[in-house]
Design an enzyme around this catalytic site. Structure first.
Site, PDB file in Angstrom:
ATOM      1  N   ASP A  32       0.740  -1.240   0.032  1.00 21.51           N
ATOM      2  CA  ASP A  32       0.093  -0.195  -0.142  1.00 21.51           C
ATOM      3  C   ASP A  32       1.021   1.166  -0.145  1.00 21.51           C
ATOM      4  OD1 ASP A  32      -3.245   0.616   0.824  1.00 21.51           O
ATOM      5  OD2 ASP A  32      -1.874   2.136   1.005  1.00 21.51           O
ATOM      6  N   ILE A  33       0.504   2.230  -0.891  1.00 16.74           N
ATOM      7  CA  ILE A  33       1.319   3.409  -1.057  1.00 16.74           C
ATOM      8  C   ILE A  33       1.124   4.275   0.392  1.00 16.74           C
ATOM      9  CG2 ILE A  33      -0.305   5.141  -1.986  1.00 16.74           C
ATOM     10  CD1 ILE A  33       1.827   5.448  -3.962  1.00 16.74           C
ATOM     11  N   ASN A  88     -13.052  -3.349   2.089  1.00  9.48           N
ATOM     12  CA  ASN A  88     -14.123  -2.109   2.195  1.00  9.48           C
ATOM     13  C   ASN A  88     -14.695  -2.145   0.968  1.00  9.48           C
ATOM     14  OD1 ASN A  88     -13.017  -1.368   4.550  1.00  9.48           O
ATOM     15  ND2 ASN A  88     -11.007  -0.110   3.500  1.00  9.48           N
ATOM     16  N   GLU A  96     -12.041   3.594  -1.159  1.00 11.90           N
ATOM     17  CA  GLU A  96     -11.854   4.723  -2.069  1.00 11.90           C
ATOM     18  C   GLU A  96     -11.298   4.391  -3.520  1.00 11.90           C
ATOM     19  OE1 GLU A  96      -7.988   6.069  -0.153  1.00 11.90           O
ATOM     20  OE2 GLU A  96      -9.183   6.658   1.657  1.00 11.90           O
ATOM     21  N   VAL A  97     -11.002   3.097  -3.597  1.00  8.49           N
ATOM     22  CA  VAL A  97     -10.646   2.557  -5.073  1.00  8.49           C
ATOM     23  C   VAL A  97     -11.549   1.395  -5.452  1.00  8.49           C
ATOM     24  CG1 VAL A  97      -8.909   1.449  -6.294  1.00  8.49           C
ATOM     25  CG2 VAL A  97      -8.164   3.107  -4.561  1.00  8.49           C
ATOM     26  N   HIS A 101     -10.087  -4.877  -3.589  1.00  9.67           N
ATOM     27  CA  HIS A 101      -8.865  -5.326  -3.158  1.00  9.67           C
ATOM     28  C   HIS A 101      -8.818  -5.487  -1.394  1.00  9.67           C
ATOM     29  CE1 HIS A 101      -9.760  -0.858  -2.552  1.00  9.67           C
ATOM     30  NE2 HIS A 101      -9.394  -0.850  -1.406  1.00  9.67           N
ATOM     31  N   MET A 102      -8.127  -6.557  -1.151  1.00 16.41           N
ATOM     32  CA  MET A 102      -7.962  -7.038   0.311  1.00 16.41           C
ATOM     33  C   MET A 102      -6.647  -6.491   0.763  1.00 16.41           C
ATOM     34  SD  MET A 102      -8.462 -10.867   1.563  1.00 16.41           S
ATOM     35  CE  MET A 102      -6.934 -11.482   1.186  1.00 16.41           C
ATOM     36  N   HIS A 103      -6.936  -5.575   1.914  1.00 17.82           N
ATOM     37  CA  HIS A 103      -5.883  -5.142   2.803  1.00 17.82           C
ATOM     38  C   HIS A 103      -5.352  -6.291   3.444  1.00 17.82           C
ATOM     39  CE1 HIS A 103      -6.687  -0.772   2.456  1.00 17.82           C
ATOM     40  NE2 HIS A 103      -7.997  -1.318   1.913  1.00 17.82           N
TER      41      HIS A 103
HETATM   42  P1  AMP Z   1      -9.701   1.601   0.162  1.00 16.01           P
HETATM   43  O1  AMP Z   1     -10.580   1.657  -1.075  1.00 16.01           O
HETATM   44  O2  AMP Z   1     -10.566   2.675   1.124  1.00 16.01           O
HETATM   45  O3  AMP Z   1     -10.170   0.296   0.974  1.00 16.01           O
HETATM   46  O4  AMP Z   1      -8.313   1.844   0.231  1.00 16.01           O
HETATM   47  C1  AMP Z   1      -7.451   1.866  -0.855  1.00 16.01           C
HETATM   48  C2  AMP Z   1      -6.110   1.975  -0.612  1.00 16.01           C
HETATM   49  O5  AMP Z   1      -5.429   1.891  -1.686  1.00 16.01           O
HETATM   50  C3  AMP Z   1      -5.490   3.065   0.417  1.00 16.01           C
HETATM   51  O6  AMP Z   1      -5.187   2.389   1.547  1.00 16.01           O
HETATM   52  C4  AMP Z   1      -4.354   3.596  -0.476  1.00 16.01           C
HETATM   53  O7  AMP Z   1      -3.313   4.191   0.178  1.00 16.01           O
HETATM   54  C5  AMP Z   1      -4.114   2.580  -1.523  1.00 16.01           C
HETATM   55  N1  AMP Z   1      -3.674   3.009  -2.684  1.00 16.01           N
HETATM   56  C6  AMP Z   1      -4.106   4.098  -3.725  1.00 16.01           C
HETATM   57  N2  AMP Z   1      -3.395   4.320  -4.877  1.00 16.01           N
HETATM   58  C7  AMP Z   1      -2.278   3.017  -4.652  1.00 16.01           C
HETATM   59  C8  AMP Z   1      -1.359   3.063  -5.374  1.00 16.01           C
HETATM   60  N3  AMP Z   1      -1.002   3.761  -6.646  1.00 16.01           N
HETATM   61  N4  AMP Z   1      -0.364   2.058  -4.985  1.00 16.01           N
HETATM   62  C9  AMP Z   1      -0.664   1.493  -3.781  1.00 16.01           C
HETATM   63  N5  AMP Z   1      -1.639   1.632  -3.143  1.00 16.01           N
HETATM   64  C10 AMP Z   1      -2.426   2.537  -3.245  1.00 16.01           C
END
Ligand code: AMP
Ligand code: ZN
Length: 119
Positions: A32-33, A88, A96-97, A101-103
């Site tokens: 994660d960035i 999420n 957010e994205v 994606h699985m954290h």
């Molecule tokens: P969420 O959609 O809230 O579950 O989290 C989206 C996650 O994607 C956040 O933790 C960001 O820090 C991460 N993120 C967004 N852009 C990038 C990227 N280019 N590379 C790695 N992680 C990213």
């Protein structure tokens, strides 16, 4: 299959860089960035699935693999004494994205409560 405007599709296709830790035909994992814990990486399906609301039977193998590989990758990343997975979804889930994606989050110290407490 791919959304040209989706940042995780671009990472999955190698169009923008990421600190990749796993890659195969179905899934990919990268750090994660903006890490929220000493170990924090994401596992994503290669196919564009906006959220788990959009999961369909053809996605079963990739979604299952995300869980299957989480433990080994967590251990390799240094989370040897436990970790947490979070997916999420949507507005209420603070997604957010909009590409599933699985954290994977890990210590060494315990991560604290799963949700911030209201009282
Ligand atoms: P969420 O959609 O809230 O579950 O989290 C989206 C996650 O994607 C956040 O933790 C960001 O820090 C991460 N993120 C967004 N852009 C990038 C990227 N280019 N590379 C790695 N992680 C990213
Ligand atoms: Zn995508």
């Amino acid at each position: 299959m791919n959304d040209p405007n989706c940042i995780f599709c671009k990472i999955a296709r190698g169009l923008i860089p990421a600190k990749k830790i796993y890659d195969d035909d179905d899934v990919m994992a990268f750090h994660d960035i903006r890490p929220q814990a000493p170990v924090h990486f994401l596992i994503v399906p290669k196919a564009h699935i906006a959220s788990l609301y959009d999961a369909q039977p053809p996605h079963q193998a990739a979604l299952g693999k995300m869980l299957l590989i989480a433990g080994g990758l967590a251990r390799e990343a240094g989370a040897t004494d436990g970790f947490r997975t979070i997916v999420n979804n949507g507005r209420v889930g603070h997604q957010e994205v909009y590409h599933v994606h699985m954290h994977v989050l890990g210590g060494p110290d315990p991560l604290g409560p799963m949700l911030s407490r209201r009282n």
